[in-house]
Design a protein around this motif. Structure first.
Motif, PDB file in Angstrom:
ATOM      1  N   GLY A   9       0.787  -1.232   0.000  1.00 12.82           N
ATOM      2  CA  GLY A   9       0.000   0.000   0.000  1.00 12.82           C
ATOM      3  C   GLY A   9       0.815   1.274   0.000  1.00 12.82           C
ATOM      4  N   SER A  10       1.908   1.268   0.757  1.00 12.20           N
ATOM      5  CA  SER A  10       2.734   2.481   0.833  1.00 12.20           C
ATOM      6  C   SER A  10       3.315   2.836  -0.526  1.00 12.20           C
ATOM      7  CB  SER A  10       3.862   2.300   1.853  1.00 12.20           C
ATOM      8  OG  SER A  10       3.345   2.141   3.145  1.00 12.20           O
ATOM      9  N   LEU A  11       3.687   1.811  -1.308  1.00 17.31           N
ATOM     10  CA  LEU A  11       4.216   2.077  -2.648  1.00 17.31           C
ATOM     11  C   LEU A  11       3.156   2.706  -3.538  1.00 17.31           C
ATOM     12  CD1 LEU A  11       6.452  -0.998  -3.600  1.00 17.31           C
ATOM     13  CD2 LEU A  11       7.172   1.339  -3.096  1.00 17.31           C
ATOM     14  N   THR A  12       1.922   2.221  -3.420  1.00 17.59           N
ATOM     15  CA  THR A  12       0.825   2.798  -4.205  1.00 17.59           C
ATOM     16  C   THR A  12       0.612   4.259  -3.836  1.00 17.59           C
ATOM     17  OG1 THR A  12      -0.262   0.634  -4.313  1.00 17.59           O
ATOM     18  CG2 THR A  12      -1.616   2.562  -4.785  1.00 17.59           C
ATOM     19  N   THR A  13       0.628   4.534  -2.532  1.00 19.14           N
ATOM     20  CA  THR A  13       0.461   5.919  -2.062  1.00 19.14           C
ATOM     21  C   THR A  13       1.566   6.815  -2.607  1.00 19.14           C
ATOM     22  OG1 THR A  13      -0.587   5.158  -0.020  1.00 19.14           O
ATOM     23  CG2 THR A  13       0.344   7.381   0.000  1.00 19.14           C
ATOM     24  N   ILE A  14       2.796   6.322  -2.531  1.00 10.29           N
ATOM     25  CA  ILE A  14       3.954   7.095  -3.000  1.00 10.29           C
ATOM     26  C   ILE A  14       3.840   7.352  -4.498  1.00 10.29           C
ATOM     27  CG2 ILE A  14       6.450   7.013  -3.379  1.00 10.29           C
ATOM     28  CD1 ILE A  14       6.588   5.376  -0.723  1.00 10.29           C
ATOM     29  N   LYS A  15       3.522   6.307  -5.269  1.00 11.25           N
ATOM     30  CA  LYS A  15       3.456   6.441  -6.722  1.00 11.25           C
ATOM     31  C   LYS A  15       2.379   7.443  -7.145  1.00 11.25           C
ATOM     32  CE  LYS A  15       3.194   3.769 -11.007  1.00 11.25           C
ATOM     33  NZ  LYS A  15       2.344   4.774 -11.686  1.00 11.25           N
ATOM     34  N   LEU A  16       1.206   7.362  -6.535  1.00 12.07           N
ATOM     35  CA  LEU A  16       0.129   8.300  -6.867  1.00 12.07           C
ATOM     36  C   LEU A  16       0.541   9.738  -6.551  1.00 12.07           C
ATOM     37  CD1 LEU A  16      -2.984   6.314  -5.553  1.00 12.07           C
ATOM     38  CD2 LEU A  16      -2.401   6.797  -7.942  1.00 12.07           C
ATOM     39  N   HIS A  17       1.206   9.911  -5.421  1.00 15.61           N
ATOM     40  CA  HIS A  17       1.652  11.253  -5.011  1.00 15.61           C
ATOM     41  C   HIS A  17       2.706  11.804  -5.972  1.00 15.61           C
ATOM     42  CE1 HIS A  17       2.518  14.548  -2.229  1.00 15.61           C
ATOM     43  NE2 HIS A  17       3.803  14.278  -2.379  1.00 15.61           N
ATOM     44  N   LEU A  18       3.674  10.963  -6.330  1.00 11.44           N
ATOM     45  CA  LEU A  18       4.733  11.410  -7.237  1.00 11.44           C
ATOM     46  C   LEU A  18       4.178  11.692  -8.631  1.00 11.44           C
ATOM     47  CD1 LEU A  18       7.717   9.068  -6.267  1.00 11.44           C
ATOM     48  CD2 LEU A  18       7.207  11.355  -5.427  1.00 11.44           C
ATOM     49  N   ASP A  19       3.270  10.848  -9.106  1.00 12.20           N
ATOM     50  CA  ASP A  19       2.659  11.068 -10.426  1.00 12.20           C
ATOM     51  C   ASP A  19       1.870  12.376 -10.440  1.00 12.20           C
ATOM     52  OD1 ASP A  19       3.746   8.732 -11.272  1.00 12.20           O
ATOM     53  OD2 ASP A  19       1.886   7.581 -11.286  1.00 12.20           O
TER      54      ASP A  19
END
Length: 358
Positions: A9-19
């Motif tokens: 989940g943390s990776l998904t959160t990070i990726k959405l934020h960076l995108d």
């Protein structure tokens, strides 16, 4: 090897934020951490690189200014000699004009010629300096631009360097701010990755579901806690032959463990357990999970609550949940005896995956 579903989940959160903030060229959590650690050095490197560039520009300008000075002087001499030659020719023509003549018409013609020559000579003298100035105008303009820049660099070197660096520094600072906004997720992702890598060592009888999410409409009511549960997010659900392990990962420092303002992961996992129990027993979807029958009656799916702490753990024990460190996770999971077949384990996992995707 343990079967794994979904990204943590943390990776998904990070990726959405960076995108969202257009930082799409970062490929891993380690890159983010490396950026954070390297930020001061990267900032200083930008300034150092631009200092070198400005010093090189100043040196280059000095050479160009000297060349322009020589070119201006040479052009002035060339044009001056050309103008003087033209004046000599006009004066020579004037001197050659006859001063006396018996024919009145010829006298008038000679007068007009002399007058024209005198006017030309006068105009040449009046415009002498202007023509020289015009001939070197493009050179002097270029000289002034370069000399002004040279003088500005000489007197305000640090300001020039900052002007040169400002866009790169602003972009670097923007990246730092964006990445810092997901700092908790970055270290959470590190912890979750470690847990996943540890659980991947289990046999293929085990099925790991990362980032299990669900929303409930209407909310689930937990009468005992007087709590309406609208949604849950579980870091990891490990479906095993011995039952279901509900796992929350915390990559917390000792200071975070002692921080009274942080939400208790024990309460978090208790809420998730209540919701998961209702899901597995068909109280939400209306669809019953079918397992192999036992002549005594319906079989229960054990749900064990685990909190895995990567760095530190409290010395206390807590009700409803087992607190483990990473290196004791596998031994704890393997401690329990099998009560489900491989087929039943897969059915439980498929049921949860289908529920999450509905």
């Amino acid at each position: 090897m343990c079967k794994v579903h979904n990204q943590i989940g943390s990776l998904t959160t990070i990726k959405l934020h960076l995108d969202k903030h257009k930082l799409m060229n970062i490929k891993s959590v380690n890159e983010l951490i490396h950026f954070q650690k390297s930020y001061p050095a990267m900032r200083q490197q930008i300034i150092s690189d631009d200092k070198l560039l400005i010093e090189q520009e100043k040196k280059s300008l000095g050479c160009e200014i000297m060349e322009l000075e020589h070119s201006i002087e040479a052009k002035k001499v060339e044009v001056e000699q050309q103008l003087l030659l033209e004046l000599d020719k006009l004066n020579h023509q004037l001197d050659k004009q006859p001063s006396a003549h018996s024919n009145i018409i010829q006298i008038l013609i000679n007068y007009v010629k002399k007058n024209r020559l005198k006017i030309k000579i006068r105009d040449r003298k009046l415009t002498f300096d202007l023509k020289i100035t015009d001939s070197i105008k493009h050179l002097t303009e270029n000289y002034n631009i370069k000399n002004n820049r040279y003088q500005y660099i000489s007197s305000c070197f640090d300001d020039v360097v900052m002007e040169s660096s400002i866009q790169q520094l602003q972009e670097l600072d923007r990246r730092k701010k964006v990445i810092d906004q997901v700092n908790n997720s970055i270290y959470g992702a590190l912890g979750e990755q470690k847990v996943v890598r540890e659980l991947e060592k289990l046999s293929d009888e085990y099925i790991l579901i990362n980032d299990f999410k669900s929303r409930f409409n209407p909310p689930i009511y937990n009468r005992k806690e007087n709590d309406y549960i609208q949604s849950i997010q579980i870091d990891h659900i490990l479906v095993s032959p011995s039952g279901v392990f509900l796992i929350e990962t915390k990559n917390w420092s000792q200071a975070s463990l002692n921080n009274l303002s942080l939400y208790s992961p024990v309460q978090q996992i208790k809420r998730a357990n209540f919701a998961l129990y209702n899901i597995l027993n068909g109280k939400i979807s209306g669809r019953k999970l079918t397992l192999n029958k036992h002549h005594w009656g319906d079989r229960e799916i054990p749900i064990k609550n685990l909190i895995v702490l990567i760095n530190n753990r409290p010395i206390e024990e807590f009700q409803y949940v087992k607190i483990l460190t990473l290196n004791s996770l596998l031994s704890y999971v393997n401690y329990f005896k099998s009560c489900f077949s491989t087929d039943e384990t897969q059915r439980i996992a498929n049921y949860l995956l289908n529920f999450m995707g509905q």
